[in-house]
Design a protein around this motif. Structure first.
Motif, PDB file in Angstrom:
ATOM      1  N   LYS A   1     -34.096 -32.569  45.300  1.00 59.99           N
ATOM      2  CA  LYS A   1     -33.265 -33.515  45.542  1.00 59.99           C
ATOM      3  C   LYS A   1     -33.023 -33.870  47.310  1.00 59.99           C
ATOM      4  N   GLY A   2     -33.345 -32.624  47.889  1.00 65.14           N
ATOM      5  CA  GLY A   2     -33.078 -32.798  49.341  1.00 65.14           C
ATOM      6  C   GLY A   2     -34.536 -33.368  49.897  1.00 65.14           C
TER       7      GLY A   2
ATOM      8  N   HIS B   1     -36.251 -35.602  48.498  1.00 68.42           N
ATOM      9  CA  HIS B   1     -36.370 -36.829  47.837  1.00 68.42           C
ATOM     10  C   HIS B   1     -35.352 -37.727  48.786  1.00 68.42           C
ATOM     11  N   ASN B   2     -34.355 -37.169  49.061  1.00 70.79           N
ATOM     12  CA  ASN B   2     -33.110 -37.833  50.082  1.00 70.79           C
ATOM     13  C   ASN B   2     -33.725 -38.260  51.475  1.00 70.79           C
ATOM     14  N   TYR B   3     -34.554 -36.834  51.952  1.00 76.00           N
ATOM     15  CA  TYR B   3     -35.253 -37.204  53.182  1.00 76.00           C
ATOM     16  C   TYR B   3     -36.242 -38.238  53.033  1.00 76.00           C
TER      17      TYR B   3
ATOM     18  N   ARG C   1     -36.424 -40.823  51.261  1.00 77.21           N
ATOM     19  CA  ARG C   1     -35.948 -42.051  50.993  1.00 77.21           C
ATOM     20  C   ARG C   1     -35.726 -42.878  52.465  1.00 77.21           C
ATOM     21  N   ARG C   2     -35.678 -42.200  53.410  1.00 79.39           N
ATOM     22  CA  ARG C   2     -35.234 -42.620  54.909  1.00 79.39           C
ATOM     23  C   ARG C   2     -36.296 -42.691  55.799  1.00 79.39           C
TER      24      ARG C   2
END
Length: 793
Positions: free
Chosen positions: A759-760, A762-764, A766-767
């Motif tokens: 999850k971490g 993928h969050n990174y 995404r930006r």
């Protein structure tokens, strides 16, 4: 093949390994039923199929058949016009989906690949995509039919929803209205497929309706209020109508499937056969096996053969031949020396080869097609049948002698053992002589010296021995053909601590002839070992000389190429200088002619002459070799260094990057590889970094950027075991390097675990502006344990 030989040679264990490689139940059944074949053409066909499947495994990876269900019963029901159930239709759909995958896997690039023996099978597959798509559209699972399966079903379910809503609306009004005080619980329940309310027994008269059930204590009655009786009746009728519509859908799908009965049958048979073939290829891949060459002349030549049931790290490859110069091989040597393994290797590899399986041996190994293999291996003593070891062995021998022909392979382990040595040796020689006269290919292990002499003195019979190291009391398991082996009983006993006087006494008991024969064998063995060592040294010298020769030739080629390049560049440079000189000379002559005509002053002529001299001096400098001048070392100042700058530690002759700014004393930390070193400013010098022009990065004033290790960046980063913060820090640097290196995509390994790291990541991602897309890995790429990142072009 007789079952006794298959059992003695442990053929069933190979079949178990093969069965485990198949994916479908029918494919596993084919593997279980596999038996050695006697037809050379069929054997070669199966071997070719195994080879081609193995080639496809190397090129395209595995092909799974786990979705192949046994639909033969369903096809029979379609033949008589029956309607299939949901599960049967889903099984047909699974088979068709597996057919589509196999069809896609079987396609080859006509420009780079050639068709093989499996190509016809793959081409004959018919995926019937419209049928499988229709089944998937109509049937969501084994318990659920889609609302869109038919207009009638959709309409019925819409009516059921409306009726359900009306029933709940009526019951909720009772729950929240006048009947609330009469209820045991404020819930709507269902009894016998009808909606009811739990009413207290003493208030049953206050809630008119039909009683469907009561609690175990009798205090609660489950009453269907009169206001919803008709609605419940309507709902029940709609449910019946729904079931009819589902039956119509299943009937329609069955009719569509019935049109392709033959295609479904052909697809299933091909998939089962392919599963069987790819299981054979998978076993060959596991054993690192190769395709043997076959003949019908009884010739066997195995190169670097390995017993497939012994672990790869423990098995010792052996070379065995039989049927060319000799048809009878007598293997001798000490116990646990590998005689029985050698015997089993020949027998088992013969059975595997004739079953269409590749064998764990070197390329171009040769096997013969035998109509029967007879094996007398192991102790078959039977108390129930009152058979001693000798009796059980002799029972086998008798049956072999009755049935064996020149198309048979006969294997004896310790022939003649279990009885008086003299009589046992005589019987063994007589049995082997009989088989030899009939031209039957035979291998026998023994301890008897008489058999060694028989093999030495009889044409067409050869000795072989299993090598044994007396110093370490360990067998080497190497098979040496042409050399009889010693039992080494005296040497082994001495090494184990048996007193010398007992050994000497034992030596007195054997005849001079036997002792002399053993001494001859010992001398032959010593001579062989010496000769092998010398040959090994010669081979090493040859290899070393060949390597040096190759290095010298490569250096000479590089020198010649460099020489030619230098001469070519020098000629080109000289030609350019001469061209410039000629052009300038022509221009000068034109100028002087002009001066003469126009009466130019002497000062102007002298000025033009000086210009000519300067030009000629410049050309001379270009033609001369310029020695390189060493630049004196420059003392660094704190302002010259920035964090991340590349420097060289002079005293240690190491390069690294600056980690901290210099302190007041001039000390700072430098990262060199995995070490962080404190050094003084005076012990450093700046290192010129390689620069590269790139249109994808922002240019510096000089139009260049620093070239980092990104030029050699890997296509994968492993973040397993790191916290999210550690992983993101490392990932940030890695993605920059990968993007600079122009990688189109990278693979991030984060594992499955709790999913926090994924999850971490993928969050990174995404930006990140330079990330085009990212996705979880598919089957064969690591599944949810990896993320595949595509960069923007």
């Amino acid at each position: 093949m007789n079952e006794k030989a298959l059992k003695a040679l442990e053929y069933d264990k190979i079949i178990d390994q093969l069965t485990a490689k198949a994916s479908s139940p029918m494919g596993k059944n084919l593997c279980k039923d596999l038996k050695p074949c006697r037809d050379l053409e069929q054997i070669q066909t199966m071997q070719t199929q195994t080879k081609d499947a193995l080639s496809r495994l190397f090129q395209k990876g595995t092909l799974s058949f786990h979705k192949v269900k046994d639909i033969r019963g369903s096809i029979k029901r379609l033949e008589i016009g029956s309607t299939l159930g949901i599960g049967e239709l889903l099984d047909i759909c699974s088979v068709l989906e597996n057919t589509a995958k196999a069809k896609s896997y079987g396609r080859f690039d006509r420009e780079t690949e050639t068709c093989d023996s499996l190509d016809a099978m793959f081409q004959n597959l018919e995926p019937l995509t419209p049928l499988s798509s229709e089944i998937r559209r109509c049937i969501l699972s084994e318990e659920e039919i889609s609302d869109d399966a038919s207009p009638g079903l959709k309409q019925v379910r819409r009516s059921m929803k409306i009726t359900n809503d009306r029933i709940h609306s009526q019951l909720n009004s009772l729950l929240n209205g006048s009947a609330r005080s009469y209820l045991q619980d404020g819930v709507i329940t269902m009894r016998n497929g009808r909606y009811c309310l739990p009413v207290k027994a003493e208030y049953k008269g206050q809630v008119p309706g039909m009683i469907h059930d009561q609690s175990s204590t009798g205090s609660t009655l489950f009453i269907e209020p009169m206001s919803v009786v008709k609605l419940n009746n309507d709902l029940r009728q709609l449910e019946i109508q729904e079931q009819k519509e589902i039956e119509i859908v299943l009937s329609d799908l069955s009719e569509q499937a019935a049109q392709y009965q033959e295609v479904l049958t052909d697809n299933l048979n091909i998939l089962i056969e392919l599963d069987f073939i790819f299981a054979r290829a998978g076993l060959a891949l596991e054993h690192n096996a190769s395709e043997p060459q076959f003949n019908t002349d009884g010739k066997i030549q195995l190169k670097k053969a390995r017993h497939p049931l012994i672990h790869k790290k423990q098995v010792v490859p052996i070379d065995i031949r039989l049927g060319d110069d000799f048809d009878l091989l007598v293997v001798t040597g000490p116990n646990t020396g590998g005689k029985t393994v050698s015997l089993k290797t020949v027998g088992l590899l013969t059975l595997m080869g004739q079953s269409g399986l590749h064998i764990p041996a070197g390329d171009h190994s040769v096997l013969s097609v035998f109509e029967e293999v007879y094996a007398d291996i192991g102790d078959e003593q039977s108390i129930e049948q009152s058979l001693s070891t000798f009796s059980s062995h002799m029972t086998n021998v008798v049956s072999f002698l009755e049935k064996a022909t020149d198309k048979s392979l006969v294997l004896f382990d310790e022939l003649g053992a279990g009885t008086d040595p003299t009589e046992g040796a005589a019987l063994a020689i007589a049995i082997l002589s009989h088989l030899h006269r009939q031209g039957i290919r035979t291998m026998a292990t023994t301890h008897y010296s008489e058999l060694k002499v028989y093999a030495l003195s009889t044409p067409g019979v050869e000795n072989a021995s299993c090598e044994f190291d007396v110093e370490t009391l360990r067998p080497t398991y190497r098979l040496l053909i042409g050399v009889p082996g010693k039992s080494n009983a005296f040497a082994i006993s001495s090494k184990l601590g048996l007193p010398d006087f007992i050994i000497e006494k034992a030596k007195e008991q054997i005849s001079e002839q036997d002792e002399s024969f053993e001494d001859v064998i010992s001398k032959l063995e010593a001579s062989r070992i010496t000769l092998e060592k010398e040959q090994l040294e010669i081979q090493q010298y040859k290899a070393e000389i060949e390597s040096l020769k190759k290095q010298l030739e490569e250096k000479q080629e590089k020198f010649d190429a460099r020489k030619e390049k230098i001469i070519r560049e020098a000629n080109e440079q000289a030609h350019e200088i001469l061209r410039e000189a000629k052009e300038y000379a022509d221009q000068t002559m034109k100028t002087f002619h002009k001066f003469q005509k126009e009466h130019i002053s002497t000062a102007d002529v002298e000025n033009e002459r000086q210009n000519l001299r300067k030009k000629m001096s410049k050309l001379e400098k270009n033609m001369a070799m310029k020695p390189k001048k060493s630049q004196p070392g420059k003392r660094l100042r704190p302002s010259d260094l920035s964090i991340g700058a590349s420097v060289k530690i002079i005293s240690m002759n190491l390069t690294g990057t600056v980690s901290t700014k210099p302190d007041a004393k001039g000390n700072l930390f430098v990262q060199t590889g995995i070490f962080r070193t404190q050094v003084h400013l005076s012990d450093l010098e700046l290192v010129d970094e390689v620069v590269v022009n790139t249109p994808l990065m922002q240019r510096t004033r000089a139009g260049k950027i620093k070239m980092s290790k990104s030029a050699n960046v890997s296509t994968e980063i492993n973040l397993l075991g790191k916290t999210v913060d550690e992983a993101i820090a490392e990932l940030d640097k890695y993605l920059d390097d990968a993007y600079i290196a122009h990688l189109s995509s990278v693979r991030i390994v984060h594992g499955k675990g709790t999913g926090a790291l994924r999850k971490g990541v993928h969050n990174y991602l995404r930006r990140q502006k330079h990330v085009a897309t990212y996705r979880l890995g598919e089957f064969g790429e690591g599944d949810a344990g990896v993320t595949i990142v595509e960069f923007k072009k």
